[in-house]
Motif scaffolding. Sequence first.
Motif, PDB file in Angstrom:
ATOM      1  N   ASP A  73      40.769  70.451  47.955  1.00  0.00           N
ATOM      2  CA  ASP A  73      39.325  70.677  48.056  1.00  0.00           C
ATOM      3  C   ASP A  73      39.032  71.817  49.032  1.00  0.00           C
ATOM      4  O   ASP A  73      38.296  71.645  50.002  1.00  0.00           O
ATOM      5  CB  ASP A  73      38.618  69.393  48.502  1.00  0.00           C
ATOM      6  CG  ASP A  73      37.132  69.407  48.170  1.00  0.00           C
ATOM      7  OD1 ASP A  73      36.779  69.962  47.118  1.00  0.00           O
ATOM      8  OD2 ASP A  73      36.332  68.897  48.975  1.00  0.00           O
ATOM      9  N   CYS A  74      39.621  72.988  48.781  1.00  0.00           N
ATOM     10  CA  CYS A  74      39.367  74.159  49.620  1.00  0.00           C
ATOM     11  C   CYS A  74      37.913  74.588  49.441  1.00  0.00           C
ATOM     12  O   CYS A  74      37.454  74.772  48.310  1.00  0.00           O
ATOM     13  CB  CYS A  74      40.303  75.295  49.228  1.00  0.00           C
ATOM     14  SG  CYS A  74      42.059  74.859  49.324  1.00  0.00           S
ATOM     15  N   LYS A  75      37.211  74.762  50.531  1.00  0.00           N
ATOM     16  CA  LYS A  75      35.764  74.940  50.480  1.00  0.00           C
ATOM     17  C   LYS A  75      35.344  76.227  49.794  1.00  0.00           C
ATOM     18  O   LYS A  75      34.240  76.326  49.261  1.00  0.00           O
ATOM     19  CB  LYS A  75      35.191  74.878  51.902  1.00  0.00           C
ATOM     20  CG  LYS A  75      35.477  73.553  52.608  1.00  0.00           C
ATOM     21  CD  LYS A  75      34.832  73.480  53.968  1.00  0.00           C
ATOM     22  CE  LYS A  75      35.246  72.201  54.697  1.00  0.00           C
ATOM     23  NZ  LYS A  75      34.881  70.999  53.955  1.00  0.00           N
ATOM     24  N   ARG A  80      37.917  73.832  43.318  1.00  0.00           N
ATOM     25  CA  ARG A  80      38.157  72.715  44.229  1.00  0.00           C
ATOM     26  C   ARG A  80      37.796  71.390  43.560  1.00  0.00           C
ATOM     27  O   ARG A  80      36.979  71.343  42.625  1.00  0.00           O
ATOM     28  CB  ARG A  80      37.355  72.906  45.513  1.00  0.00           C
ATOM     29  CG  ARG A  80      35.845  72.891  45.336  1.00  0.00           C
ATOM     30  CD  ARG A  80      35.156  73.112  46.670  1.00  0.00           C
ATOM     31  NE  ARG A  80      33.703  73.001  46.543  1.00  0.00           N
ATOM     32  CZ  ARG A  80      32.870  73.110  47.567  1.00  0.00           C
ATOM     33  NH1 ARG A  80      33.338  73.328  48.787  1.00  0.00           N
ATOM     34  NH2 ARG A  80      31.566  73.010  47.370  1.00  0.00           N
ATOM     35  N   ALA A  81      38.396  70.315  44.066  1.00  0.00           N
ATOM     36  CA  ALA A  81      38.266  69.008  43.423  1.00  0.00           C
ATOM     37  C   ALA A  81      36.827  68.524  43.361  1.00  0.00           C
ATOM     38  O   ALA A  81      36.437  67.813  42.427  1.00  0.00           O
ATOM     39  CB  ALA A  81      39.138  67.985  44.170  1.00  0.00           C
ATOM     40  N   SER A  82      36.009  68.898  44.329  1.00  0.00           N
ATOM     41  CA  SER A  82      34.633  68.378  44.386  1.00  0.00           C
ATOM     42  C   SER A  82      33.664  69.164  43.516  1.00  0.00           C
ATOM     43  O   SER A  82      32.506  68.764  43.380  1.00  0.00           O
ATOM     44  CB  SER A  82      34.133  68.395  45.834  1.00  0.00           C
ATOM     45  OG  SER A  82      34.193  69.702  46.372  1.00  0.00           O
ATOM     46  N   ASN A  83      34.083  70.267  42.915  1.00  0.00           N
ATOM     47  CA  ASN A  83      33.193  71.062  42.073  1.00  0.00           C
ATOM     48  C   ASN A  83      33.104  70.473  40.674  1.00  0.00           C
ATOM     49  O   ASN A  83      34.110  70.038  40.096  1.00  0.00           O
ATOM     50  CB  ASN A  83      33.680  72.513  41.986  1.00  0.00           C
ATOM     51  CG  ASN A  83      33.126  73.374  43.089  1.00  0.00           C
ATOM     52  OD1 ASN A  83      32.449  72.884  43.989  1.00  0.00           O
ATOM     53  ND2 ASN A  83      33.405  74.665  43.035  1.00  0.00           N
ATOM     54  N   HIS A 186      43.727  70.727  53.269  1.00  0.00           N
ATOM     55  CA  HIS A 186      44.900  70.176  52.594  1.00  0.00           C
ATOM     56  C   HIS A 186      46.107  71.113  52.677  1.00  0.00           C
ATOM     57  O   HIS A 186      47.203  70.738  52.242  1.00  0.00           O
ATOM     58  CB  HIS A 186      44.577  69.901  51.124  1.00  0.00           C
ATOM     59  CG  HIS A 186      43.517  68.860  50.929  1.00  0.00           C
ATOM     60  ND1 HIS A 186      42.184  69.180  50.825  1.00  0.00           N
ATOM     61  CD2 HIS A 186      43.587  67.512  50.846  1.00  0.00           C
ATOM     62  CE1 HIS A 186      41.478  68.078  50.663  1.00  0.00           C
ATOM     63  NE2 HIS A 186      42.294  67.058  50.673  1.00  0.00           N
ATOM     64  N   ASN A 321      30.453  78.840  46.386  1.00  0.00           N
ATOM     65  CA  ASN A 321      30.194  77.448  46.740  1.00  0.00           C
ATOM     66  C   ASN A 321      29.207  77.389  47.899  1.00  0.00           C
ATOM     67  O   ASN A 321      29.065  78.350  48.664  1.00  0.00           O
ATOM     68  CB  ASN A 321      31.491  76.733  47.149  1.00  0.00           C
ATOM     69  CG  ASN A 321      32.487  76.632  46.013  1.00  0.00           C
ATOM     70  OD1 ASN A 321      32.111  76.489  44.850  1.00  0.00           O
ATOM     71  ND2 ASN A 321      33.765  76.731  46.332  1.00  0.00           N
ATOM     72  N   ASP A 323      28.412  75.495  51.379  1.00  0.00           N
ATOM     73  CA  ASP A 323      28.990  74.644  52.412  1.00  0.00           C
ATOM     74  C   ASP A 323      28.555  75.197  53.763  1.00  0.00           C
ATOM     75  O   ASP A 323      28.515  76.423  53.946  1.00  0.00           O
ATOM     76  CB  ASP A 323      30.525  74.643  52.312  1.00  0.00           C
ATOM     77  CG  ASP A 323      31.152  73.551  53.166  1.00  0.00           C
ATOM     78  OD1 ASP A 323      31.278  73.771  54.386  1.00  0.00           O
ATOM     79  OD2 ASP A 323      31.518  72.505  52.620  1.00  0.00           O
TER      80      ASP A 323
END
Length: 504
Positions: A73-75, A80-83, A186, A321, A323
């Motif tokens: 989950d690299c910002k 990334r996993a959260s996208n 990570h 993204n 953040d």
Amino acid sequence: MLIQENLTLQEKLRILSDAAKYDAACTSSGVDRRGQSGMTGNSSACGLCHSFAADGRCISLLKILMTNECVFDCKYCLNRASNDVVRAAFSPEEICTLTMEFYRRNYIEGLFLSSGVMKSPNHTMEQMYQALWKLRREYRFAGYIHVKAIPGADPRLIEAVGMLTDRMSVNLELPTGDGLRSLAPHKTRKTILTPMRQIQNGIRQDREIPLLQEHTAGFLEEGKARASVTGAGIQKAAGEQQDELLSWKKENAQPLWSQRKPAARMHVSEIGRRFVPAGQSTQMIIGATPENDYQVLSVAEALYHRYELKRVFYSAYIPINEDPLLPALPGGPPLLREHRLYQADWLLRYYGFQASELLDESRPNFNVLLDPKCDWALRHMEQFPVEINRAPYELLVRVPGIGVRSAGRIVQARRSARLEFADLKKIGVVLKRAVYFITCSGKMEYSGKLTEDTITSCLTWGDRKANWEISHQDSFRQLSLFDDFHMNVPPSMEDRFSVVTGQM
């Protein structure tokens, strides 16, 4: 994370080639252009990029991700996993099909393969290994292949893939460990630098093989000479040398990955390839973290010296993204800053400069309105002007407007005649920049004041406001919350040419 099922190969190609455009390890490009009446051919932007071969040729590569699925989950990363993005994955067979079909149509000359981290680094790397193995062994593809290694993968996998590819790269991601911890929790510098060191050692060992073979030939010749005198020893010498060679391989070669699979059993001699013969490279994202140019360039210099990299690529951070830890960049990606770093990188690799000469703690960022070589020369006017007919090569290449090739031509031409300014133009010197820093037979063509402010004004086309800011960086001025120090100025055509050719 939703993986799309039943996607066509064309749909996967569209998704995964678009996701690969942020891997800046070659000069990315691509355009959609329909065929027209009276014209021959058309163009598709999907998955096509350009790179430069060792002989200077521009070659086309199929540039794709194996999957844009990722457990990290690299910002700063789109995948990334959260996208919430559409996910897809190629099978090894589909990678081979795409590469061969593009190659047969003369669209490409090679493959650039990267990937998100699907399930685990080992799982992803083994999928890439299977694709390359099928491509090399079953499809007999001998074209150029560049692969991005996955940090954290088993060393045996790195070795196995290295025997099938021409170049490998491990993305450094961010210049410092602090930036990596904040934006890519990570990943660690250790997991990134460990495969770099392994690839470096593998390339070194590969270079030793011809030396060992040469030693083998010499040993056999010596055995033959002894045999001609004593009537014995040839077979013994050959047997001893074979034992020595097998012992060396056993000590220096790691077993390949997936020994449990008969199809994956392969020895170096079976494919006749070397380990990563085109060397390794890496990529850093510029502008996502607050490091200055001096820090970035110092990291690149250390990588060249400690890991023997062929190339460090700089990728301007693109805000895709949201953040709180990511910069806003209202002026857009710092493209001109990226170009200045590329130009400085050429100075490190080919012009004999060091990072500490170009920048320091008191002046940690490049002047974006001047290329780094001009900026350095203006800060060291005590070394100029340089006499063209007498100056050594090492000093000539430090003159703005004189590149590596033109400096070599000057050294060769002045052996038979004294050079004048007209001769320099024919040789390829950019007199628009060089005229302020050189003399020919003691004469100088520029008649103005040799001061930093004056020359800066001439080199930057007399933009008085910009020149005043360059010359008075320590003076008082109105601050702005949105001041980006002109980092959003697009690079000029001359800048682009110098980045590609390295002639500054």
